[in-house]
Scaffold this motif. Sequence first.
Motif, PDB file in Angstrom:
ATOM      1  N   UNK A 224       0.621  -1.684   0.139  1.00 40.73           N
ATOM      2  CA  UNK A 224       0.097   0.352  -0.075  1.00 40.73           C
ATOM      3  C   UNK A 224       0.905   1.527   0.021  1.00 40.73           C
ATOM      4  N   UNK A 225       2.071   1.430   0.574  1.00 41.02           N
ATOM      5  CA  UNK A 225       3.259   2.192   0.761  1.00 41.02           C
ATOM      6  C   UNK A 225       3.732   2.258  -0.735  1.00 41.02           C
ATOM      7  N   UNK A 226       3.981   0.799  -1.093  1.00 39.72           N
ATOM      8  CA  UNK A 226       4.466   1.423  -2.678  1.00 39.72           C
ATOM      9  C   UNK A 226       3.591   2.134  -3.983  1.00 39.72           C
ATOM     10  N   UNK A 227       2.410   1.677  -3.440  1.00 41.28           N
ATOM     11  CA  UNK A 227       0.988   2.593  -4.053  1.00 41.28           C
ATOM     12  C   UNK A 227       0.887   3.628  -3.959  1.00 41.28           C
ATOM     13  N   UNK A 228       0.999   4.387  -3.282  1.00 43.08           N
ATOM     14  CA  UNK A 228       0.529   5.478  -2.976  1.00 43.08           C
ATOM     15  C   UNK A 228       2.165   6.779  -3.494  1.00 43.08           C
ATOM     16  N   UNK A 229       3.222   5.765  -2.921  1.00 45.92           N
ATOM     17  CA  UNK A 229       4.487   6.255  -3.140  1.00 45.92           C
ATOM     18  C   UNK A 229       4.251   6.871  -5.272  1.00 45.92           C
ATOM     19  N   UNK A 230       3.925   5.534  -6.327  1.00 48.87           N
ATOM     20  CA  UNK A 230       3.653   5.332  -6.820  1.00 48.87           C
ATOM     21  C   UNK A 230       2.722   6.757  -7.348  1.00 48.87           C
ATOM     22  N   UNK A 231       1.681   6.893  -6.557  1.00 49.67           N
ATOM     23  CA  UNK A 231       0.832   7.937  -7.041  1.00 49.67           C
ATOM     24  C   UNK A 231       1.537   9.456  -7.140  1.00 49.67           C
ATOM     25  N   UNK A 232       2.306   9.369  -6.283  1.00 49.43           N
ATOM     26  CA  UNK A 232       2.851  10.705  -5.269  1.00 49.43           C
ATOM     27  C   UNK A 232       4.132  11.152  -6.175  1.00 49.43           C
ATOM     28  N   UNK A 233       5.210   9.733  -6.881  1.00 45.35           N
ATOM     29  CA  UNK A 233       5.680  10.275  -7.680  1.00 45.35           C
ATOM     30  C   UNK A 233       5.322  10.140  -8.978  1.00 45.35           C
ATOM     31  N   UNK A 234       3.914   9.921  -9.595  1.00 47.00           N
ATOM     32  CA  UNK A 234       3.286  10.747 -10.797  1.00 47.00           C
ATOM     33  C   UNK A 234       2.996  12.159 -10.796  1.00 47.00           C
ATOM     34  N   UNK A 235       2.717  12.575  -9.529  1.00 50.66           N
ATOM     35  CA  UNK A 235       2.079  13.770  -9.911  1.00 50.66           C
ATOM     36  C   UNK A 235       3.813  15.039  -9.690  1.00 50.66           C
ATOM     37  N   UNK A 236       4.515  14.429  -9.182  1.00 47.60           N
ATOM     38  CA  UNK A 236       5.327  15.018  -8.988  1.00 47.60           C
ATOM     39  C   UNK A 236       6.050  14.554 -10.519  1.00 47.60           C
ATOM     40  N   UNK A 237       5.608  13.950 -11.367  1.00 46.13           N
ATOM     41  CA  UNK A 237       5.991  13.911 -12.995  1.00 46.13           C
ATOM     42  C   UNK A 237       7.260  13.343 -12.775  1.00 46.13           C
ATOM     43  N   UNK A 238       7.140  12.172 -12.046  1.00 42.89           N
ATOM     44  CA  UNK A 238       8.551  11.451 -12.438  1.00 42.89           C
ATOM     45  C   UNK A 238       7.926   9.691 -12.941  1.00 42.89           C
ATOM     46  N   UNK A 239       7.977   9.458 -13.854  1.00 38.61           N
ATOM     47  CA  UNK A 239       7.063   8.049 -14.484  1.00 38.61           C
ATOM     48  C   UNK A 239       7.639   7.535 -13.992  1.00 38.61           C
ATOM     49  N   UNK A 240       8.855   7.537 -14.828  1.00 41.43           N
ATOM     50  CA  UNK A 240      10.038   6.437 -14.851  1.00 41.43           C
ATOM     51  C   UNK A 240       9.615   5.565 -13.955  1.00 41.43           C
ATOM     52  N   UNK A 241       9.922   6.614 -12.553  1.00 42.12           N
ATOM     53  CA  UNK A 241      10.200   6.768 -11.065  1.00 42.12           C
ATOM     54  C   UNK A 241       8.086   5.726  -9.874  1.00 42.12           C
ATOM     55  N   UNK A 242       7.210   6.038 -10.795  1.00 47.73           N
ATOM     56  CA  UNK A 242       6.075   5.781 -11.133  1.00 47.73           C
ATOM     57  C   UNK A 242       5.702   4.894 -11.306  1.00 47.73           C
ATOM     58  N   UNK A 243       6.213   4.527 -12.154  1.00 46.78           N
ATOM     59  CA  UNK A 243       5.855   3.442 -13.082  1.00 46.78           C
ATOM     60  C   UNK A 243       6.694   1.593 -12.315  1.00 46.78           C
ATOM     61  N   UNK A 244       8.218   2.112 -11.954  1.00 43.32           N
ATOM     62  CA  UNK A 244       8.475   1.196 -11.455  1.00 43.32           C
ATOM     63  C   UNK A 244       7.894   0.776 -10.401  1.00 43.32           C
TER      64      UNK A 244
END
Length: 213
Positions: A114-134
């Motif tokens: 769940x923490x990783x899922x939230x982190x992916x959303x935060x990274x996506x909102x920050x524009x870090x798409x590659x990191x968000x997908x991983x």
Amino acid sequence: MLLMENGRLDEAETYIEGALSTHVQTRNQRRRGTTLLSLAGLRARQGRLEEAEVLVTEAVDVMRRVGYLRFEAVSWLNLGAMRFARGKLQEAVESLSKAINQARTVGDPLTLGLALAYMSAVLAESGELDGARRTHERARESLRGLSTDQTLGIMDAARGFLDLADARAATEDHEAALHVRAARSALGGMRTNQTGSAQFIASILDNALQEFA
């Protein structure tokens, strides 16, 4: 808590505040910490996010002092979610990183996922798409075999943030529209039967999508 899930927020508030008072009087710090998390969840449902963040911060402190490591990880996860909802993206990353590390330490794949899922959303909102997908893929791996309304809903919402980020990055209007439609589809599919924490991230996604209204 069933009272909250059924929308009976006033009754839930009376019950939780009474329980918190009891745990303070009896000096039951573990119960106090978990009840603080419940009260924070209620405040979030009421739209009182600043108060919710304060309560979760207190819960983190309580869990750390009593050495309740699993719920310290849960508390960091909740704090990251609150900070994400308030647009405090860097602070959300810091809180979620602590949740991820703590969940790994105690071997809690649910909180980790769940923490990783939230982190992916935060990274996506920050524009870090590659990191968000991983990170989204790592969340999927951690939650494999743990499918519930909560986990599926949070993963769908996180996927929606990835679609939203793709829409923002698109160079063609029709391409952006396709990604927005996918994000709205992820949101629409989880409105009816998801639990509180999934509804919470859904509300953040719903607000983010307003820029494409």
